[in-house]
Scaffold this active site. Sequence first.
Site, PDB file in Angstrom:
ATOM      1  NE  ARG A 126       7.079   8.510  66.645  1.00 14.99           N
ATOM      2  CZ  ARG A 126       6.896   8.062  67.882  1.00 14.99           C
ATOM      3  NH1 ARG A 126       7.889   8.123  68.763  1.00 14.99           N
ATOM      4  NH2 ARG A 126       5.735   7.567  68.250  1.00 14.99           N
ATOM      5  CE  LYS A 148      13.466   6.551  44.545  1.00 15.03           C
ATOM      6  NZ  LYS A 148      13.183   5.952  43.228  1.00 15.03           N
ATOM      7  CD  GLU A 190      21.015   1.015  38.494  1.00 18.02           C
ATOM      8  OE1 GLU A 190      20.884   2.180  38.061  1.00 18.02           O
ATOM      9  OE2 GLU A 190      20.071   0.350  38.934  1.00 18.02           O
ATOM     10  CE  LYS A 231      20.231   7.749  43.417  1.00 19.13           C
ATOM     11  NZ  LYS A 231      20.002   6.328  43.713  1.00 19.13           N
ATOM     12  CD  GLU A 241      11.014   8.390  42.000  1.00 17.83           C
ATOM     13  OE1 GLU A 241      12.170   7.942  41.922  1.00 17.83           O
ATOM     14  OE2 GLU A 241      10.009   7.674  42.105  1.00 17.83           O
ATOM     15  NE  ARG A 245      15.742   9.966  44.110  1.00 15.10           N
ATOM     16  CZ  ARG A 245      16.139   9.823  45.360  1.00 15.10           C
ATOM     17  NH1 ARG A 245      15.984  10.815  46.210  1.00 15.10           N
ATOM     18  NH2 ARG A 245      16.713   8.720  45.769  1.00 15.10           N
ATOM     19  CG  ASN A 249      12.594   5.407  38.686  1.00 18.57           C
ATOM     20  OD1 ASN A 249      13.241   4.764  39.496  1.00 18.57           O
ATOM     21  ND2 ASN A 249      11.746   6.361  39.047  1.00 18.57           N
ATOM     22  CG  HIS A 252      15.062   1.247  37.581  1.00 14.27           C
ATOM     23  ND1 HIS A 252      16.071   1.731  36.776  1.00 14.27           N
ATOM     24  CD2 HIS A 252      15.648   0.928  38.758  1.00 14.27           C
ATOM     25  CE1 HIS A 252      17.211   1.704  37.442  1.00 14.27           C
ATOM     26  NE2 HIS A 252      16.989   1.219  38.636  1.00 14.27           N
ATOM     27  CG  HIS A 256      11.493  -2.317  39.529  1.00 11.80           C
ATOM     28  ND1 HIS A 256      11.152  -1.104  40.094  1.00 11.80           N
ATOM     29  CD2 HIS A 256      12.795  -2.499  39.833  1.00 11.80           C
ATOM     30  CE1 HIS A 256      12.202  -0.596  40.713  1.00 11.80           C
ATOM     31  NE2 HIS A 256      13.217  -1.416  40.561  1.00 11.80           N
ATOM     32  CG  HIS A 271      18.106  -4.007  40.705  1.00  9.79           C
ATOM     33  ND1 HIS A 271      16.795  -3.706  40.389  1.00  9.79           N
ATOM     34  CD2 HIS A 271      18.765  -2.823  40.723  1.00  9.79           C
ATOM     35  CE1 HIS A 271      16.671  -2.403  40.233  1.00  9.79           C
ATOM     36  NE2 HIS A 271      17.846  -1.835  40.432  1.00  9.79           N
TER      37      HIS A 271
END
Length: 373
Positions: A126, A148, A190, A231, A241, A245, A249, A252, A256, A271
Site C-alpha cells: 500500500r 504521476k 518537454e 513543474k 490535477e 496542473r 498537458n 499531450h 498521446h 513520447h
Amino acid sequence: MNDKTVTVEVGLGDRAYDILIGPGLIARAGETLSARLPGTRVAIVTDENVAAHHLETLRDGLERGGVAVAAVVTLPAGEKTKSFSHLQDVVDAILAAKLERRDAVVALGGGVIGDLAGFASGIVRRGMDFVQVPTSLLAQVDSSVGGKTGINSARGKNLIGVFHQPKLVLADSGVLDTLPIREFRAGYAELAKYGLIDRPHFFAWLEKNWQDVFAGGDARIEAIAEACRAKADVVARDEFETGDRALLNLGHTFGHALEAATAYDSERLVHGEGVAIGMALAHRFSARLNLASPDDAARVETHLRAVGLPWRLADIPGDLPGAEKLFDYITQDKKVSRGALTFILTRGIGQSFIAKDVPASEVLAFLKEALAG
C-alpha cells in the site's frame, strides 16, 4: 555536494522533496540517500539500455554510501514495457526481496521505468518509499517530478496508475551525454513546453541558447533547473490535477493520440516527439479558432524544426489512421471529462489555458486538415 549541483524543492508540506540537478549524482547516490533515508534497503528497477551504461555506477555508489541493494530488476527498453506483465515482474521482485514499506524502490531510467517503478512502489504494501534517478532529459524535466505513475492499456496511454510522490529525485546531468541524439531531442520538447505554457522568457532563452543546452555544461543544468522549477510550482498548487496542473498537458492530448495510433512503436514515434507534434498542433488549432496569431504557431514550428524535432503529422513514418480514428483516440484520453473535450490551447507564446467543451466538430475538421498536410 558538487558545487554545480542545483536544488529545486517540490513544496508539498510534510511530503516535500528535493530535485538535485548536476553532474556525478549517481556515483554519490549512497551518501545522499543514507543522509535522507537512513537504514533504507533498495530495489533498483532499470532497463537493458540504461543498465549497460549506469547500473554498476549506481550500485557501487549506493553500497559505498551504506545503502544495501536487495534486488535489481532489468526490463526491456521501450514504451511497451509499461504493461501489466512487467508491473508484475517488478512487484514480485520487491516482495521476493522482502523489502518493507520504509524501504525504497529506485527507478534508474527514463520515463517508462520511472512510471512503472513508481506505480509498483505505490501499490506494494500500500505504498513504499520511492526515489527517481532519471537518465533521460525528458524524465529529468518532466516525468520524474510530480508523482504521476502508471502503465498503458491497449485502449490508451497511462490510463492505469496512481499519484505517488518520490522522496527524492537525482537528476544527474552528466548521464545525458550517453543519450542518443533522438532521445535528447525528444526530451527537449518537454523543456520547450514549459516556456510555451507560461514562461515566454524561457522559450525566448531556449531559442537563443538551445545549442548550448545540447552541448552540455552550465546551460544544460540551468535549463533543466528552470523546467523543474516550473513543474514544481504547478505540482505544489495542484498535486492531483484538478485545476492548473492540466496545463502541463500542453501538446499531450494530440501527442498521446498519435502514440496510440502508432501502437507505441518507438521506431516510428517516441513520447517527446509526439509532444512536439502535439504542441505544434495545439498552437495551429488555437490559430484556427482565432485564439492566437498564426505567427505564434509558425514560431513554435520554426523552433521545433531548428532543433531537429518533428512538428507535423507528415513527419511520422508510415501511414496514420484517418481523422475519425485519431479522434477516437483523443476521446479515450484522460483529459476528457464526462464526454466533454478538454484541450490546452493558447492565446500566444507562454499564454496557455485550459479550454473546456471544445466542439468535437472543430477537432475533427482540424484533424482532417492536418492529415491532408
